[in-house]
Design a protein around this motif. Structure first.
Motif, mmCIF file in Angstrom:
data_model
loop_
_atom_site.group_PDB
_atom_site.id
_atom_site.type_symbol
_atom_site.label_atom_id
_atom_site.label_comp_id
_atom_site.label_asym_id
_atom_site.label_seq_id
_atom_site.Cartn_x
_atom_site.Cartn_y
_atom_site.Cartn_z
ATOM 1 N N THR A 78 0.837 -1.205 0.000
ATOM 2 C CA THR A 78 0.000 0.000 0.000
ATOM 3 C C THR A 78 0.866 1.247 0.000
ATOM 4 O O THR A 78 2.027 1.220 0.413
ATOM 5 C CB THR A 78 -0.924 0.022 1.228
ATOM 6 O OG1 THR A 78 -0.124 -0.010 2.419
ATOM 7 C CG2 THR A 78 -1.858 -1.178 1.216
ATOM 8 N N ALA A 79 0.256 2.337 -0.467
ATOM 9 C CA ALA A 79 0.972 3.616 -0.474
ATOM 10 C C ALA A 79 1.206 4.092 0.957
ATOM 11 O O ALA A 79 0.378 3.886 1.850
ATOM 12 C CB ALA A 79 0.172 4.649 -1.250
ATOM 13 N N GLN A 80 2.315 4.744 1.162
ATOM 14 C CA GLN A 80 2.644 5.264 2.490
ATOM 15 C C GLN A 80 2.083 6.655 2.721
ATOM 16 O O GLN A 80 1.964 7.093 3.862
ATOM 17 C CB GLN A 80 4.170 5.275 2.662
ATOM 18 C CG GLN A 80 4.819 3.900 2.543
ATOM 19 C CD GLN A 80 4.287 2.917 3.568
ATOM 20 O OE1 GLN A 80 4.240 3.224 4.760
ATOM 21 N NE2 GLN A 80 3.879 1.745 3.107
ATOM 22 N N SER A 81 1.747 7.358 1.640
ATOM 23 C CA SER A 81 1.186 8.698 1.783
ATOM 24 C C SER A 81 0.350 9.012 0.536
ATOM 25 O O SER A 81 0.513 8.382 -0.507
ATOM 26 C CB SER A 81 2.287 9.754 1.947
ATOM 27 O OG SER A 81 3.102 9.800 0.786
ATOM 28 N N TYR A 82 -0.553 9.983 0.673
ATOM 29 C CA TYR A 82 -1.408 10.405 -0.423
ATOM 30 C C TYR A 82 -1.360 11.927 -0.529
ATOM 31 O O TYR A 82 -1.150 12.620 0.471
ATOM 32 C CB TYR A 82 -2.865 9.972 -0.181
ATOM 33 C CG TYR A 82 -3.060 8.476 -0.112
ATOM 34 C CD1 TYR A 82 -3.261 7.734 -1.264
ATOM 35 C CD2 TYR A 82 -3.051 7.811 1.120
ATOM 36 C CE1 TYR A 82 -3.435 6.363 -1.208
ATOM 37 C CE2 TYR A 82 -3.226 6.436 1.196
ATOM 38 C CZ TYR A 82 -3.426 5.713 0.016
ATOM 39 O OH TYR A 82 -3.601 4.362 0.068
ATOM 40 N N PRO A 83 -1.560 12.465 -1.734
ATOM 41 C CA PRO A 83 -1.540 13.930 -1.901
ATOM 42 C C PRO A 83 -2.861 14.585 -1.512
ATOM 43 O O PRO A 83 -3.218 15.621 -2.042
ATOM 44 C CB PRO A 83 -1.264 14.078 -3.405
ATOM 45 C CG PRO A 83 -1.879 12.874 -4.007
ATOM 46 C CD PRO A 83 -1.665 11.758 -3.010
ATOM 47 N N THR A 85 -6.150 14.533 1.893
ATOM 48 C CA THR A 85 -6.512 14.105 3.235
ATOM 49 C C THR A 85 -7.314 12.815 3.185
ATOM 50 O O THR A 85 -8.242 12.681 2.394
ATOM 51 C CB THR A 85 -7.337 15.193 3.945
ATOM 52 O OG1 THR A 85 -6.580 16.410 3.959
ATOM 53 C CG2 THR A 85 -7.669 14.776 5.374
ATOM 54 N N CYS A 86 -6.935 11.852 4.016
ATOM 55 C CA CYS A 86 -7.616 10.559 4.045
ATOM 56 C C CYS A 86 -8.332 10.373 5.384
ATOM 57 O O CYS A 86 -7.961 10.975 6.393
ATOM 58 C CB CYS A 86 -6.621 9.408 3.840
ATOM 59 S SG CYS A 86 -5.748 9.496 2.279
#
Length: 450
Positions: A78-83, A85-86
């Motif tokens: 899985t991605a460690q961060s997203y551009p 807000t989650c």
């Protein structure tokens, strides 16, 4: 039974595992084996697996044994961060859930899009609902280059919509063409896209104070017709006595309606208007759109049709134009033959009405109307004197067409119109459709704005 798997990254190696089962019974029996592939390899892999029966009795039709995979579980990187807000939710469900449970979790998403700047460049994506930003994004996603967009006009309209608070908040949840989406986005700001000289140009139906184009008898190549929309017809404004406007309420996120009427309308038989992309926490915006709709129906009630050579090809939709029609009680038209200071020599004699102030407009080299100039009688019917010199230097050497004029009182000098459609007929003529230009259409455009 036999279980085999390979690592997709190393397909040459086939790993095989067999499991023996014995027993005789008419009752159903089941044997379950749990296999953890990481036990064999010590790390995660991308496997391909299969299972099969290999008993010598597997061809015996009296044996009803089956072998299959069940409960396959895999773990993905899985991605460690997203551009953006989650949010993570843990939801526990059971058979007691009702149908309304599907609406317990909601969100109001805001789209991040590049914002158009005054120099024709775009910022990194940011929250925006401005129709200009959205329309430019749609156009580029449709394969258009920035050079194919009139970014100056998009930016001009962007600033108008920003100051007014006009925004597009629609959802395209079904297949929609890029051009249709472009039209729907700009419609919330009383605008639409047109193609002009190979570029996409946004044109807005707005109050204009300039005279615009000048077209008259010397431009027309055929008949000039005027069609009036008469009362009690399907297209007339009094067919309905109001309009019921539907929009999305940001308080309930459901469709809301508001009845809009003009003075003198009871609203007993309203028309219907459904707004797409309009979301508001009050009825004010819908009322503003409804008032413009009703005023357009009521006051834009004349249609003009005529043809020119290629003169009208420069016109765009919603461009203002001054139309000359040389019949009784309409404008007196012709060509300017000489200019001496403030004295104009005309190709046709003009008639002054006693007690009336008279005006004249003169077209420049681009075909735009200049003036109006206050006109008084000259030495004869072919000469008039204007209050100021022409705002341009006319070219009267015969290399190009001379300036055209339209003359009359404030009521008869010209027909103020808005270009509605321009259609080329081959390479020799252009068909034009226009509406009367009545400023009362725009009287409620600022309804509810502070």
């Amino acid at each position: 039974d036999e279980f085999q798997h390979i690592d997709r990254n190393n397909p040459a190696t086939v790993n095989t595992y067999t499991f023996d089962h014995t027993g005789s019974s008419l009752d159903e029996q089941a044997f379950q084996h749990e296999i953890d592939l990481t036990t064999f390899f010590g790390s995660a892999i991308a496997p391909e697996v299969r299972v099969r029966q290999v008993s010598y009795l597997s061809q015996d039709t009296s044996i009803r044994a089956q072998c299959f995979l069940a409960g396959i579980i895999s773990e993905l990187d899985t991605a460690q961060s997203y551009p953006f807000t989650c949010i993570a939710l843990s939801i526990k469900g059971n058979s007691q859930l009702s149908g309304s449970s599907t609406s317990k979790v909601n969100c109001v998403p805001r789209r991040y899009l590049p914002r158009l700047q005054s120099n024709g460049t775009f910022t990194p994506p940011e929250i925006t609902d401005n129709p200009a930003d959205i329309a430019c994004y749609i156009a580029q996603e449709g394969g258009n280059l920035l050079s194919q967009l009139d970014l100056d006009e998009y930016y001009r309209l962007r600033e108008i919509w920003l100051a007014r608070g006009d925004g597009f908040n629609g959802v395209f949840d079904s297949p929609t063409g890029a051009w249709q989406a472009h039209q729907k986005v700009l419609a919330v700001g009383w605008a639409e896209p047109v193609i002009d000289m190979g570029r996409i140009v946004p044109v807005r139906d707005e109050l204009r104070t300039d005279l615009g184009w000048q077209l008259g008898e010397d431009n027309y190549t055929g008949k000039f017709s005027e069609e009036r929309i008469m009362p009690n017809t399907s297209a007339a404004s009094d067919q309905y006595d109001g309009v019921e406007v539907e929009y999305i309420s940001s308080l309930t996120w459901k469709a809301a309606t508001v009845l809009v009427t003009l003075p003198g309308q009871a609203g007993a038989n309203p028309d219907k208007l459904k707004l797409f992309g309009v979301v508001s926490d009050s009825d004010t915006l819908a009322e503003r759109m409804g008032l413009r709709y009703l005023r357009t129906k009521k006051y834009r009630n004349k249609i003009y049709r005529f043809t020119t050579e290629m003169d009208a090809l420069e016109c765009k939709k919603y461009d203002p134009a001054q139309l000359g029609w040389h019949i009784k009680n309409r404008s007196q038209t012709g060509r300017v033959k000489e200019v001496t200071g403030t004295t104009l020599k005309l190709s046709e004699p003009v008639t002054f009405e006693a007690g009336e102030t008279h005006y004249i407009i003169v077209s420049d080299q681009e075909g735009k109307a200049t003036g109006p100039y206050t006109a008084t009688a000259g030495e004869d019917a072919y000469h008039v004197i204007i209050d100021t010199e022409l705002t341009f230097t006319p070219q009267l050497d015969g290399k190009i067409e001379p300036p055209f004029y339209q003359f009359g009182t404030s009521k008869t000098r010209s027909i103020p119109a808005l270009i509605q459609a321009v259609k080329p007929n081959g390479r020799s003529s252009v068909s034009v459709t226009a509406h009367n230009n009545d400023a009362r259409v725009y009287d409620d455009d600022d309804h509810g704005l502070s």
